[in-house]
Design a protein around this motif. Structure first.
Motif, PDB file in Angstrom:
ATOM      1  N   VAL A  34      38.252  57.143  27.716  1.00  0.00           N
ATOM      2  CA  VAL A  34      37.139  56.615  26.929  1.00  0.00           C
ATOM      3  C   VAL A  34      37.463  56.632  25.444  1.00  0.00           C
ATOM      4  CG1 VAL A  34      34.708  56.938  26.385  1.00  0.00           C
ATOM      5  CG2 VAL A  34      35.517  57.352  28.694  1.00  0.00           C
ATOM      6  N   THR A  35      38.008  57.747  24.949  1.00  0.00           N
ATOM      7  CA  THR A  35      38.302  57.859  23.522  1.00  0.00           C
ATOM      8  C   THR A  35      39.354  56.853  23.085  1.00  0.00           C
ATOM      9  OG1 THR A  35      37.834  60.225  23.723  1.00  0.00           O
ATOM     10  CG2 THR A  35      38.951  59.495  21.732  1.00  0.00           C
ATOM     11  N   GLU A  36      40.386  56.675  23.896  1.00  0.00           N
ATOM     12  CA  GLU A  36      41.436  55.728  23.552  1.00  0.00           C
ATOM     13  C   GLU A  36      40.919  54.293  23.572  1.00  0.00           C
ATOM     14  OE1 GLU A  36      45.409  55.186  22.286  1.00  0.00           O
ATOM     15  OE2 GLU A  36      44.172  56.978  22.582  1.00  0.00           O
ATOM     16  N   LEU A  37      40.085  53.935  24.542  1.00  0.00           N
ATOM     17  CA  LEU A  37      39.509  52.592  24.589  1.00  0.00           C
ATOM     18  C   LEU A  37      38.617  52.335  23.382  1.00  0.00           C
ATOM     19  CD1 LEU A  37      38.613  52.135  28.361  1.00  0.00           C
ATOM     20  CD2 LEU A  37      40.311  50.871  27.062  1.00  0.00           C
ATOM     21  N   GLU A  38      37.855  53.349  22.966  1.00  0.00           N
ATOM     22  CA  GLU A  38      37.002  53.187  21.799  1.00  0.00           C
ATOM     23  C   GLU A  38      37.833  52.956  20.541  1.00  0.00           C
ATOM     24  OE1 GLU A  38      33.522  52.948  19.570  1.00  0.00           O
ATOM     25  OE2 GLU A  38      33.820  52.922  21.741  1.00  0.00           O
ATOM     26  N   ARG A  39      38.935  53.683  20.410  1.00  0.00           N
ATOM     27  CA  ARG A  39      39.801  53.493  19.233  1.00  0.00           C
ATOM     28  C   ARG A  39      40.460  52.116  19.249  1.00  0.00           C
ATOM     29  NH1 ARG A  39      44.998  53.830  18.006  1.00  0.00           N
ATOM     30  NH2 ARG A  39      45.547  54.345  20.164  1.00  0.00           N
ATOM     31  N   LEU A  40      40.939  51.690  20.417  1.00  0.00           N
ATOM     32  CA  LEU A  40      41.550  50.365  20.513  1.00  0.00           C
ATOM     33  C   LEU A  40      40.542  49.253  20.260  1.00  0.00           C
ATOM     34  CD1 LEU A  40      43.852  50.902  23.627  1.00  0.00           C
ATOM     35  CD2 LEU A  40      44.542  50.794  21.240  1.00  0.00           C
ATOM     36  N   ARG A  41      39.310  49.463  20.712  1.00  0.00           N
ATOM     37  CA  ARG A  41      38.287  48.426  20.481  1.00  0.00           C
ATOM     38  C   ARG A  41      37.981  48.273  18.999  1.00  0.00           C
ATOM     39  NH1 ARG A  41      33.050  47.847  19.681  1.00  0.00           N
ATOM     40  NH2 ARG A  41      32.777  50.090  19.517  1.00  0.00           N
ATOM     41  N   ARG A  42      37.904  49.444  18.288  1.00  0.00           N
ATOM     42  CA  ARG A  42      37.627  49.365  16.849  1.00  0.00           C
ATOM     43  C   ARG A  42      38.779  48.705  16.090  1.00  0.00           C
ATOM     44  NH1 ARG A  42      35.805  54.801  17.575  1.00  0.00           N
ATOM     45  NH2 ARG A  42      37.794  55.503  16.686  1.00  0.00           N
ATOM     46  N   VAL A  78      39.398  56.988  37.362  1.00  0.00           N
ATOM     47  CA  VAL A  78      40.785  57.354  37.122  1.00  0.00           C
ATOM     48  C   VAL A  78      41.393  57.885  38.400  1.00  0.00           C
ATOM     49  CG1 VAL A  78      40.386  57.860  34.695  1.00  0.00           C
ATOM     50  CG2 VAL A  78      40.101  59.642  36.377  1.00  0.00           C
ATOM     51  N   ASP A  79      42.682  57.918  38.404  1.00  0.00           N
ATOM     52  CA  ASP A  79      43.421  58.410  39.567  1.00  0.00           C
ATOM     53  C   ASP A  79      43.672  59.887  39.398  1.00  0.00           C
ATOM     54  OD1 ASP A  79      43.431  55.932  40.624  1.00  0.00           O
ATOM     55  OD2 ASP A  79      45.353  55.374  39.742  1.00  0.00           O
ATOM     56  N   SER A  80      43.326  60.686  40.404  1.00  0.00           N
ATOM     57  CA  SER A  80      43.588  62.117  40.367  1.00  0.00           C
ATOM     58  C   SER A  80      45.015  62.370  40.790  1.00  0.00           C
ATOM     59  CB  SER A  80      42.604  62.859  41.277  1.00  0.00           C
ATOM     60  OG  SER A  80      42.760  62.398  42.587  1.00  0.00           O
ATOM     61  N   ARG A 119      40.212  78.139  36.467  1.00  0.00           N
ATOM     62  CA  ARG A 119      41.394  77.416  36.004  1.00  0.00           C
ATOM     63  C   ARG A 119      41.294  75.968  36.475  1.00  0.00           C
ATOM     64  NH1 ARG A 119      46.342  79.272  34.415  1.00  0.00           N
ATOM     65  NH2 ARG A 119      45.774  81.364  35.132  1.00  0.00           N
ATOM     66  N   LEU A 120      41.381  75.021  35.544  1.00  0.00           N
ATOM     67  CA  LEU A 120      41.194  73.610  35.856  1.00  0.00           C
ATOM     68  C   LEU A 120      42.542  72.931  36.077  1.00  0.00           C
ATOM     69  CD1 LEU A 120      38.457  72.686  33.225  1.00  0.00           C
ATOM     70  CD2 LEU A 120      38.159  73.477  35.567  1.00  0.00           C
ATOM     71  N   ALA A 121      42.542  71.958  36.959  1.00  0.00           N
ATOM     72  CA  ALA A 121      43.755  71.183  37.233  1.00  0.00           C
ATOM     73  C   ALA A 121      43.999  70.190  36.102  1.00  0.00           C
ATOM     74  CB  ALA A 121      43.627  70.448  38.562  1.00  0.00           C
ATOM     75  N   LEU A 122      45.262  69.919  35.810  1.00  0.00           N
ATOM     76  CA  LEU A 122      45.625  68.987  34.739  1.00  0.00           C
ATOM     77  C   LEU A 122      45.642  67.563  35.269  1.00  0.00           C
ATOM     78  CD1 LEU A 122      48.473  71.006  32.975  1.00  0.00           C
ATOM     79  CD2 LEU A 122      46.068  70.823  32.336  1.00  0.00           C
ATOM     80  N   SER A 123      44.470  67.070  35.627  1.00  0.00           N
ATOM     81  CA  SER A 123      44.346  65.698  36.118  1.00  0.00           C
ATOM     82  C   SER A 123      43.954  64.770  34.972  1.00  0.00           C
ATOM     83  CB  SER A 123      43.312  65.635  37.235  1.00  0.00           C
ATOM     84  OG  SER A 123      42.043  66.025  36.754  1.00  0.00           O
ATOM     85  N   ARG A 125      41.422  62.811  34.872  1.00  0.00           N
ATOM     86  CA  ARG A 125      39.972  62.874  34.659  1.00  0.00           C
ATOM     87  C   ARG A 125      39.604  64.056  33.772  1.00  0.00           C
ATOM     88  NH1 ARG A 125      36.322  65.542  38.160  1.00  0.00           N
ATOM     89  NH2 ARG A 125      34.149  65.012  37.766  1.00  0.00           N
ATOM     90  N   ASN A 126      40.188  65.220  34.043  1.00  0.00           N
ATOM     91  CA  ASN A 126      39.886  66.394  33.233  1.00  0.00           C
ATOM     92  C   ASN A 126      40.382  66.235  31.805  1.00  0.00           C
ATOM     93  OD1 ASN A 126      38.873  67.402  35.607  1.00  0.00           O
ATOM     94  ND2 ASN A 126      40.576  68.784  36.001  1.00  0.00           N
ATOM     95  N   ARG A 127      41.552  65.636  31.643  1.00  0.00           N
ATOM     96  CA  ARG A 127      42.053  65.406  30.299  1.00  0.00           C
ATOM     97  C   ARG A 127      41.178  64.417  29.539  1.00  0.00           C
ATOM     98  NH1 ARG A 127      48.601  64.848  31.444  1.00  0.00           N
ATOM     99  NH2 ARG A 127      48.967  67.049  31.999  1.00  0.00           N
ATOM    100  N   ALA A 128      40.625  63.426  30.229  1.00  0.00           N
ATOM    101  CA  ALA A 128      39.746  62.467  29.570  1.00  0.00           C
ATOM    102  C   ALA A 128      38.489  63.153  29.052  1.00  0.00           C
ATOM    103  CB  ALA A 128      39.380  61.337  30.541  1.00  0.00           C
ATOM    104  N   VAL A 129      37.956  64.096  29.836  1.00  0.00           N
ATOM    105  CA  VAL A 129      36.770  64.819  29.385  1.00  0.00           C
ATOM    106  C   VAL A 129      37.082  65.661  28.155  1.00  0.00           C
ATOM    107  CG1 VAL A 129      35.069  66.562  30.052  1.00  0.00           C
ATOM    108  CG2 VAL A 129      35.780  64.844  31.705  1.00  0.00           C
ATOM    109  N   VAL A 130      38.222  66.336  28.165  1.00  0.00           N
ATOM    110  CA  VAL A 130      38.600  67.182  27.023  1.00  0.00           C
ATOM    111  C   VAL A 130      38.822  66.337  25.778  1.00  0.00           C
ATOM    112  CG1 VAL A 130      40.349  68.776  26.159  1.00  0.00           C
ATOM    113  CG2 VAL A 130      39.551  68.965  28.519  1.00  0.00           C
TER     114      VAL A 130
END
Length: 309
Positions: A34-42, A78-80, A119-123, A125-130
């Motif tokens: 989401v953050t990357e798409l917002e930056r690219l859109r701007r 996203v793909d897990s 402990r969270l998995a490095l997927s 989806r989780n990285r997108a939330v962070v």
């Protein structure tokens, strides 16, 4: 869209169809969060002076711009790690409210009563939330009063991430500990004992003449890896030996549990005795006060203790 791309990247040669296919692939495969798409859109959306020129572009430009806006404001798929498609709403307003609630809750909770974070998995989806929550922390960190407040903000952000992705949180606080819980090694041994007892019951049923398919299948599994066949003439003797072996294993596992339990009991008793001993040593020594102890009472008292085997 092709005209605008040619102005931005004149050195790259690409056809209109190829450019549209690449944009469509990027949007469908969710390569960016989401953050990357917002930056690219701007960065990609032209300014107000260039809107008039952009309106004369091909119809695909408006369609793809709408797709980009929809990708930002709608759930991102996203793909897990295990190649399964996971759908999760990452609306920024909901995430911001969740973050604010978690920070307020953490500030009003003592350190001992905070939940344990898993402990969270490095997927992806989780990285997108962070990555979406990181820019929101700037306002809170700039207004932080001291180090304790900064710690509460960071812990609240981690708690918000766990709540957004649906991770399971422990209800017990940090100070509760696991002293009263059953140890993991004892649970494993008790599970082995329960499985061995169930297998003994099946073997005894088969030895008594019960030839149901479920019983026969269990007996074959009990002799898996050996050269024992159910059609052998000495199968009853093999069954008896197998049952005796399982009983001996159950007895050994039971002795192991009792040995560890007795050791734990002795350790706790010694620790309690040391606490009482040290506490008595810290008290002021008072001597020469009160009547002298009676010899008969002392003998009776200590005899009642040391005469017990």
């Amino acid at each position: 869209m092709h005209r605008l791309f040619a102005e931005l990247e004149p050195s790259v040669t690409v056809t209109e169809q190829n450019l549209a296919d690449r944009v469509r692939y990027i949007l469908r495969s969710n390569t960016f969060d989401v953050t990357e798409l917002e930056r690219l859109r701007r960065e990609a959306v032209p300014s107000s002076g260039e809107n008039a020129a952009a309106e004369d572009a091909a119809p695909q430009l408006a369609e793809q711009t709408a797709n980009v806006d929809a990708a930002v404001n709608t759930p991102v798929v996203v793909d897990s790690n295990d190649d399964e498609t996971v759908a999760q709403e990452l609306e920024l307003e909901q995430m911001r409210s969740t973050l604010e609630e978690a920070i307020v809750e953490t500030r009003s909770t003592t350190l001992e009563n905070r939940p344990r974070l898993p402990r969270l998995a490095l997927s992806k989806r989780n990285r997108a939330v962070v990555r979406a929550l990181n820019p929101m922390l700037v306002t809170y960190l700039e207004a932080s009063r001291d180090l304790c407040d900064t710690d509460s903000i960071l812990f609240g952000a981690a708690l918000a991430v766990c709540r957004i992705i649906g991770a399971k949180l422990s209800t017990a606080g940090r100070a509760t500990g696991q002293s009263s819980a059953i140890p993991a090694w004892r649970i494993r041994i008790e599970e082995r004992i329960a499985k061995a007892r169930a297998l003994i019951g099946r073997l005894i049923c088969f030895r008594s003449g019960n030839t149901r398919p479920r019983i026969v299948r269990t007996v074959r599994m009990a002799f898996a890896g050996t050269n024992v066949s159910l059609s052998q003439p000495d199968i009853m003797q093999k069954l008896t030996e197998r049952i005796d072996d399982l009983k001996q294993r159950i007895a050994a596992w039971g002795k192991r549990i009792r040995r560890y339990t007795e050791r734990s009991t002795r350790f706790n008793q010694n620790r309690l005795f040391q606490k009482r001993l040290y506490k008595s040593l810290e008290r002021p020594i008072v001597s020469g006060t009160g009547p002298a102890p009676n010899q008969a009472d002392m003998v009776a008292f200590w005899r009642s203790l040391w005469s017990d085997p």
